[in-house]
Design an enzyme around this catalytic site. Sequence first.
Site, PDB file in Angstrom:
ATOM      1  N   GLU A 197      -8.528  -1.196   6.476  1.00 24.63           N
ATOM      2  CA  GLU A 197      -7.288  -1.378   7.229  1.00 24.63           C
ATOM      3  C   GLU A 197      -7.514  -1.190   8.714  1.00 24.63           C
ATOM      4  OE1 GLU A 197      -2.765   0.497   7.444  1.00 24.63           O
ATOM      5  OE2 GLU A 197      -4.261   1.390   6.120  1.00 24.63           O
ATOM      6  N   SER A 236       4.880  -1.414   4.002  1.00 23.62           N
ATOM      7  CA  SER A 236       5.109  -2.815   4.361  1.00 23.62           C
ATOM      8  C   SER A 236       5.113  -3.679   3.103  1.00 23.62           C
ATOM      9  CB  SER A 236       4.015  -3.315   5.311  1.00 23.62           C
ATOM     10  OG  SER A 236       3.957  -2.534   6.480  1.00 23.62           O
ATOM     11  N   GLU A 239      -4.260   9.626  17.447  1.00 24.88           N
ATOM     12  CA  GLU A 239      -4.725  11.014  17.376  1.00 24.88           C
ATOM     13  C   GLU A 239      -5.644  11.239  16.187  1.00 24.88           C
ATOM     14  OE1 GLU A 239      -1.567  10.637  20.105  1.00 24.88           O
ATOM     15  OE2 GLU A 239      -1.589  10.069  17.978  1.00 24.88           O
ATOM     16  N   GLN A 273       0.855  -1.194   0.000  1.00 25.23           N
ATOM     17  CA  GLN A 273       0.000   0.000   0.000  1.00 25.23           C
ATOM     18  C   GLN A 273       0.885   1.237   0.000  1.00 25.23           C
ATOM     19  OE1 GLN A 273      -3.671   0.154   2.529  1.00 25.23           O
ATOM     20  NE2 GLN A 273      -2.536   1.774   3.545  1.00 25.23           N
ATOM     21  N   SER A 279       1.427   6.564   2.448  1.00 28.15           N
ATOM     22  CA  SER A 279       2.125   7.526   3.307  1.00 28.15           C
ATOM     23  C   SER A 279       3.340   8.130   2.602  1.00 28.15           C
ATOM     24  CB  SER A 279       2.575   6.856   4.607  1.00 28.15           C
ATOM     25  OG  SER A 279       1.471   6.428   5.360  1.00 28.15           O
TER      26      SER A 279
END
Length: 737
Positions: free
Chosen positions: A604, A521, A721, A486, A489
Site C-alpha cells: 500500500e 475505502s 509520523e 481493506q 484500521s
Amino acid sequence: MVVALTDEQLQLTDSMAGFAKRHGGLDLTRTRFDAIAAGHRPDFWDALVGQGLHAVHLPEHLGGQGGTLAEAACVLDAAGHGLLPGPLLPTVIAGAVLATAIGEPAAALLEAIVAGGTAALVLPADGEIRATTADGGWRLDGSAGPHLGLCAADIIVLGARTEAGEPLWFALHTDTPGLTVQAQTSTDLTRDVGTLDCRGVHTADALAGVDEATAVGITVGMMAAEAAGIARWCVDNVVAYLKVREQFGRPIGSFQALQHKAAMLYITSELAAASAWDAVRGGDRSPVQQHIAAAGAAVTAIGRLPELVVDALTMFGAIGYTWEHDLHLYWKRAISLAAAAGTATKWARALGDPDLPGRDFTIELTEVEPDFRAEIAAALDAAAQLRNDTPGRQNPEYAEYWTGPRRTALADAGLVAPHLPAPWGLAATPAQQLIIDEEFDKRPYLVRPSLGIAEWILPTVLGAGSDEQRDRFAVPTMRGEIGWCQLFSEPGAGSDLAGLATRATKVDGGWRINGQKVWTSSAQRADWGALLARTDPDAKKHKGIGYFLVDMTSPGITVSPLRTAGGEAHFNEVFFDDVLVPDAMLVGEPTAGWSHALATMANERVAIGAYVKQDKESELRALARRAPQDTQVRVALGEVRAATNAIGALAVRDTLGRLAGHGPGPASSIGKVGTALLVRRVTADALAFSGRAAMVGGGEQPAVARSLMMPAEVIGGGTVEIQLNIIATMILGLPRG
C-alpha cells in the site's frame, strides 16, 4: 545516499573518501585558513593530482581518466563529505566545461589541468565582461565575482558577452596583462573567494564549441554533488551523536521528537542526492531537460542546504554552535555554495514556467530482451482489438477498472500485474516491467487496467494463502470481477494496527468476528475484504492476530458511510456482529496475521508513494497561465516541480539499482513522506493563490475541492509520523523509545 550508483562509482567514492581522510583533516585545515584564503594550494594537491582524482572526467588521450561527469560528481560528493579544502571543485568545473570546447587551445589547457594546474570558471552571468574585436583578436573589459577559487586558479575559463549580448568564451592565464584577481574575505573558510577585473585584456582567440546552457548545467551539477556530500555528513554525524548523547538516563535518539527530526534530515539529504544525480545525468539529455534537471538540483540540493545544516545544528544543541565543532565549517561552505549557485527563488521561478514539459525519467531499454518485447507488443495489440463493456467492481467510475473481453485478455496474459508470479503475472524482472511500461505508453488508446485496493491484498493472498484461496480469488480479481476493501484500521487503534480490538473467536467450522473497522475505502461496494482480527487475546499484541478474507455479504456485517469534509462518502465504518468466517478463509496460521499485514501495508505504501507520478501541479499551472506576471505563483510552481522531480529521480535510481541486481532500498518510505509533504504544499499554495475565489464552494473551485480531499492522500497508507518512526528506527538505527 551517495551520488554514486554503479559499483565502480561506489569504489571511486570510497577512494576519494579515503584520500580526504588521509590528507584533509579539519584540524589541519584550521591551521591553514589564511593560506587558503590567499589561494595557496593545499599540501595534498600533488598527491591528489598523482591519483588523477581531479581529472577523472577528462579525456584519456589528454592524460585524464576518461570518465564522465558522473565520476566527477562521485569525487566531489566524497570531498564535500570530508570538507576537503582548496580548489578541487572550481578546477573540476572549469575542466569539465573546457572539455566541451573544440580545438587545440582547449586541449593544451586541459593537459595543463591534468598535470596539476588549478582552474576556475566564470559564467557570463557571474559578471559584466564585454568582448570587443581589437587587433585581430578580442579585448576584454569589465569585472566579475565574487567567485569561488579565483585566487587559487592558474587558468580562468571566462564567459563574456559581445556588444550584441552573445556569449563568448576565453581561457586566460592569471598572469595575463590587464587581468587582476583581488582576494575577498571568504564565508567558506576552506576555500578562497576573489573578484576579477579586466582592463584592456587582449587575447587572440575565443574558445569554440562551448554552450552557455551546458556550462551552467555542469556547474550546478558539480556543486550539487558537493552539496549532497555535505548533507550526508550532517546525517551521519547527527545520527551518531543521537545514539551516544544521553539525557534523563537514556540516549536522546530514543526521544520521538528527535527521531522525527533526524528522519526528516535524512529524507531531505536523500532527495538532495537524488536531485544532484539527476542534474549530472541531465547533461546527456536535451537542453530543455538539462535545464529542468539543473534547476531542480539548484533548488533542492544547493538552495536548501544551509537550512539543512541548521536543522542538524539544532539536534547537536549548543555544542554544534561552538567554534571548536566542525559543523560551522560545513555551514559556511553550504552558505557559500548556495550563494554561488544563485538564489533558489530565481531557479524556482525559471522552473515554474507553466509551458515547460515534465522531467523525462525514461529509462532506455530498446536493445534489452527483444523477444520478450515482441511478445508483449503482440499481446497488447491483440487486446486492443477488444472492448470492455462492464463497469468494474472496484471503482466503476474509472475506465481502468472496467471489465470485459479486453481486461480478461490482459489478465490471462499476465499483464494486469506482471510483477506477480506466474500464472497470475509474469514474474517480470525489473527490466521486463520497464519494457511492459514502455509498450503500454506506446499505446495511449489502450487503458491499462488497475487492481486498485486489490493491488495491496492479492500479493498477500498469493504468497501466504491456501491453494483454495488462490484458485478462488486470483483470476476473478485480476479480471476485475471482484471488488475488495481493506479492514485494518479501528477507532481505537489508528495506525497502531497491533492495538486492534476486533475479536475472532474460534467456533466449529470457522471464526466468529465481533468488532468495528473504520476508514474503509470501497466497503460499500466491495465483494470481499481483508480483515485483521485478534485471535488470541492472551498473546503479545503483535502475535495474536489473524488475517481473514471476509465475504462482505455475510450476515452480521453493517456498512455505514463516513462523509468527509468535502461532503462525499469516500470511507466507511464497518460493524461485525457475530459474523461467521469459515476456516477456509483464514490466511495462513491463526496468529500469523501481523506479518501478512506488514506485507499488505508495504504494498500500500509503495502504491501511495507512486501517486507522485500523477499530475499534482495542475491547479498551480493553471494559475500561472492565468497570471503570467505573478512571480510568486511561478516560484511556488517551480518549488513543487523541484520536489516532484527529486522524488522521481529517487525512484529512477531505485529502479536502476534493481536492474543491476540490487534489492529494494528505502525509496518507498522516503517517497511516501515526500509525496505527503508535496500534496500538502500544492493544496496550500493553490488555495493561497486562488484568493477570494476560494470562498466559492460547491465544486466550482478546484483548489478548494482538492484541498478537502488532501487528507485522504496524506493519511492513507500510514501517517507521515508512522513513516518517520520507521525511518528513524529501521533505517537510521536510532534506539526505540
